[in-house]
Structures are given as C-alpha cells and as structure tokens.
Design a protein around this motif. Structure first.
Motif, short mmCIF file in Angstrom:
data_model
loop_
_atom_site.label_atom_id
_atom_site.label_comp_id
_atom_site.label_asym_id
_atom_site.label_seq_id
_atom_site.Cartn_x
_atom_site.Cartn_y
_atom_site.Cartn_z
N ILE A 209 86.92 33.12 88.02
CA ILE A 209 88.11 33.95 87.83
C ILE A 209 87.97 35.27 88.58
O ILE A 209 88.93 35.78 89.18
CB ILE A 209 88.36 34.19 86.33
CG1 ILE A 209 88.75 32.88 85.64
CG2 ILE A 209 89.45 35.24 86.12
CD1 ILE A 209 90.04 32.27 86.14
N PHE A 210 86.76 35.81 88.54
CA PHE A 210 86.51 37.06 89.26
C PHE A 210 86.76 36.89 90.76
O PHE A 210 87.40 37.73 91.41
CB PHE A 210 85.07 37.51 89.00
CG PHE A 210 84.66 38.73 89.77
CD1 PHE A 210 85.15 39.98 89.44
CD2 PHE A 210 83.79 38.63 90.85
CE1 PHE A 210 84.78 41.12 90.15
CE2 PHE A 210 83.41 39.75 91.57
CZ PHE A 210 83.91 41.00 91.22
N MET A 217 94.00 39.95 94.74
CA MET A 217 94.18 41.37 94.99
C MET A 217 94.27 41.67 96.48
O MET A 217 95.12 42.45 96.93
CB MET A 217 93.02 42.15 94.37
CG MET A 217 93.08 43.66 94.59
SD MET A 217 91.58 44.49 94.02
CE MET A 217 90.39 43.87 95.23
N ALA A 218 93.42 41.00 97.25
CA ALA A 218 93.44 41.22 98.70
C ALA A 218 94.73 40.69 99.32
O ALA A 218 95.25 41.27 100.28
CB ALA A 218 92.23 40.57 99.34
N ALA A 219 95.27 39.59 98.77
CA ALA A 219 96.49 39.01 99.34
C ALA A 219 97.73 39.80 98.96
O ALA A 219 98.68 39.90 99.75
CB ALA A 219 96.63 37.56 98.87
N LEU A 229 87.31 45.27 103.66
CA LEU A 229 85.88 45.47 103.45
C LEU A 229 85.52 45.45 101.97
O LEU A 229 84.50 44.88 101.57
CB LEU A 229 85.44 46.78 104.09
CG LEU A 229 85.50 46.85 105.62
CD1 LEU A 229 85.10 48.24 106.11
CD2 LEU A 229 84.59 45.78 106.24
N LEU A 230 86.38 46.07 101.15
CA LEU A 230 86.14 46.08 99.71
C LEU A 230 86.21 44.66 99.14
O LEU A 230 85.36 44.26 98.32
CB LEU A 230 87.15 46.98 99.01
CG LEU A 230 87.07 47.04 97.48
CD1 LEU A 230 85.71 47.57 97.04
CD2 LEU A 230 88.20 47.89 96.91
N ALA A 231 87.22 43.90 99.57
CA ALA A 231 87.35 42.52 99.09
C ALA A 231 86.16 41.67 99.51
O ALA A 231 85.63 40.87 98.72
CB ALA A 231 88.65 41.92 99.61
#
Length: 392
Positions: A209-210, A217-219, A229-231
């Motif tokens: 799930i994480f 979130m990235a999409a 970069l964070l994703a």
C-alpha cells in the motif's frame, strides 16, 4: 586377511595371562578369552590398567594384542564422514521427490483450502442475476456463499501451512503419516500460525500500500524534478524495507512448526538462520537460496497468470491505447469482463497452480533442514527439536 590376523593374535594371547586393574582393584590372571568376555560385558575398557601376569610393568588394556587393536584397525579402514551441504539442484530434486512420495497427502491438504475457493468461483460464475434486475435473491445468496467460503479458506490457511511442514519433515525421514493424523497435529498450531500470518502478511500488505500510495501521489501531483526525485527515493525505501522484511521472515513457518517456537522466537530464529552462513560462498547461503526458490515460484505463477489472461490483457491494452477518458476506459473494461463470462482456461490453470503450491513449502523445509543442520553428504539430516519442541 583380518581373520588370519585375529587367529595369529589369538594364538599369541592364549599363551599369556593378564592382570587388569579397575578403580584400584586388581583382577586376574585371565587369558585373552576371559578378557574378551569382560570387554563385551562392559567391565573392561581400553583405558583400564593392565599387565602381563609375569611382568610388573603396567600398560593399558587397549594395548593387549587381539583385544581392542583389531577393532581399532577395522575402524581406521572406514572412510571419514565428510560433512557437506546439498547443492541447489539437490534441494530442488529432494523437493520434487518428497512431493512425489506424499502426493496424495499433499493433495488432500491442498483441497481444504482449494475446495472453498472453487465453490466460490463456480457459484459466482453460474449464478448470475437476470437481465435488467439489479437485486436478485440468487445473486445475494451467491454473494453470501462466496463470502463464507472465502472466510473458510482464510481460517484453514494456518492448518495448511502447518501441515506442509509436518508432512515434509515426516516424509523426508521415511515415515508416511496419515492425512487425518497430520491434520490433527496441524490444528494444534493454528493459534500461533494464525497470529504470525496476520503479522507477516499484514506487514507485506502495508508495504505494498505504501508503494501504491507513492505512485499515486507522483501521478496526481504536478510534475517536477523535485517530486520525481522524492517519489523515487520513497520507492527505493519501500523496496528496501520489503526486501529486508522478506529476509527476516524467510523461515518463520519452519521454526513455528518444526521447532515449536513461539511468536517472537520464530521471527528471531528465522532472521538469524536467514543471515547465517557468512563463511560460505554467496550461492550457498540460506538468504540467496531462499530468494532464488521464491523467485522461481513467483515466475511460475506469473507465467500461468499471463497464459490464462493473455487475451484479456491484450484487449485491455488496446483499449488503453484507444481511449483517453479514464471513466470510459473503466466502463469498457468492465463490460468486456462481463461479456467474456467464465474463463475455463484461467480456472483450470489456477487449480493446477494450487495443486503445485506445496512445492514452495516443501522447498523451504528442505532448505531449512539443510541450512540449520550440518549433515553427512551421504545421509539425510536428522532434525532435533529445540527446547520444548517436537522431534521430527
């Protein structure tokens, strides 16, 4: 040659008599035949003091010609036992050999979780609501029955896991336990295995799930280099945590059943065994062998799934390329799935997969025995239980 040597030693020994001293008490004089009787009775050991009746020089009984020396010579002729581990191909061969020997027991064990799933799928496929009706008694009944069979499969899963461990260990040691006796023993492990299943599978579920949340979130967020970069960093963290946890719980089933270890002990011992063998070549370490076994099985499952769903996946892919609106795409995919009806090939391949699934558990039991116990290369490993455990 040994017989002639023994006769020569006997001829020499019959002309002499000996006195032996055991715990400060002297016995004799006695000839070689009497000494042999004492040896057989356990009254005379090689370390006991001995001397000839006409000589005051004490030696040991082990130096009396023809008493212990011939046996020592025979023992020296035996080749030394060499301790080695199975090769990976030998582990796979032992896995299939064990599965073949206990096929019907493993099949019966598989059916306790497979039959509820089959009933649920068949009920869902053939009990369809009438056209133009949203709610129907038969559809509600089918949904309720499917839910109950799903719960039954979950309830029986710990028994299935424990049964795989017990059956494999018994068959590897030359025993043929009955299915009923095995199930009765497996049921006793239900509370512990159920708790461990909730923990282990729950952690894996949360980690998945994480990863999905990071991808969503990235999409959804506006694209930027910092966000990408964070994703990527979060996904790398998720993969690292997933792999680390997988390694730590590699042998939890074996310790919980074969070693009768408690909840915490099973997890701790699993982690220790998975990380053992650091002095061995990397391809002989439990961590890499376990990972390879799991990878082979997951590749097999993926191949079966793709084979069964290849036509449907192709259709979905074509719709994805042709349709831009997500809502329209979802509606088209749902309609296509309803129109395709019951997929017989997918159902049959799914049943085959479940029937072969004990191979994964058997392979890990074989790997566990090979990794935990050093065994002679020409012998099967002997499992000794830990404190409070059962001998397998």
């Amino acid at each position: 040659m040994l017989d002639s040597e023994c006769r020569m030693l006997d001829d020499q020994g019959m002309t002499e008599e000996w006195i032996v001293r055991v715990q400060g008490v002297e016995y004799g004089p006695a000839n070689i035949e009497t000494l042999r009787e004492w040896k057989v009775e356990g009254r005379l050991l090689p370390a006991n003091e001995a001397r000839r009746a006409n000589v005051n020089l004490w030696t040991t009984a082990g130096e009396i010609p023809g008493l212990f020396s011939v046996e020592a010579a025979v023992e020296l002729r035996e080749p030394p036992v060499q301790v080695s581990r199975r090769g990976f191909n030998q582990i796979l061969a032992e896995t299939f050999r064990t599965y073949r020997k206990g096929f019907f027991q493993f099949l019966g064990l598989t059916l306790i979780v497979l039959l509820p799933s089959i009933c649920s799928q068949l009920t869902t496929a053939f009990v369809q609501p009438p056209q133009g009706s949203n709610v129907d008694f038969r559809s509600v009944l089918a949904a309720g029955f499917g839910f109950l069979t799903f719960i039954l499969s979950i309830v029986m899963w710990p028994v299935y896991i424990a049964g795989i461990q017990i059956l494999t260990a018994e068959i590897m040691h030359g025993q043929r336990p009955s299915l009923v006796a095995m199930l009765n023993e497996a049921v006793t492990f239900w509370p512990r295995i159920a708790g461990l299943c909730i923990f282990v599978y729950g952690v894996f579920f949360l980690l998945m799930i994480f990863g999905l949340a990071v991808g969503a979130m990235a999409a959804a967020a506006p694209s930027s280099v910092l966000l990408i970069l964070l994703a990527m960093a979060l996904l790398i963290l998720q993969v690292w945590m997933f792999g680390r946890f997988f390694i730590n719980v590699l042998f939890w089933q074996q310790f919980a059943v074969l070693e009768n270890a408690g909840f915490t002990d099973a997890l701790r011992e699993s982690r220790a065994l998975a990380r053992s063998g650091r002095d061995l070549p990397w391809f002989q370490r439990p961590i890499w062998r376990g990972t390879l076994i799991a990878s082979i099985w997951f590749a097999f499952v993926a191949a079966i799934t793709l084979t069964a769903q290849w036509g449907t996946l192709q259709h979905y892919f074509n719709q994805l390329l042709a349709t831009q609106d997500p809502q329209t795409l979802l509606q088209q995919m749902t309609e296509a799935q309803q129109a395709s009806g019951f997929n017989v090939s997918a159902f049959a391949l799914g049943v085959v997969e479940k029937i072969l699934q004990p191979l994964l558990g058997i392979a890990f039991v074989v790997l566990y025995l090979d990794s935990k116990f050093q065994v002679p290369s020409h012998m099967e490993p002997v499992v000794s239980a830990g404190e409070g455990g059962k001998v397998r």
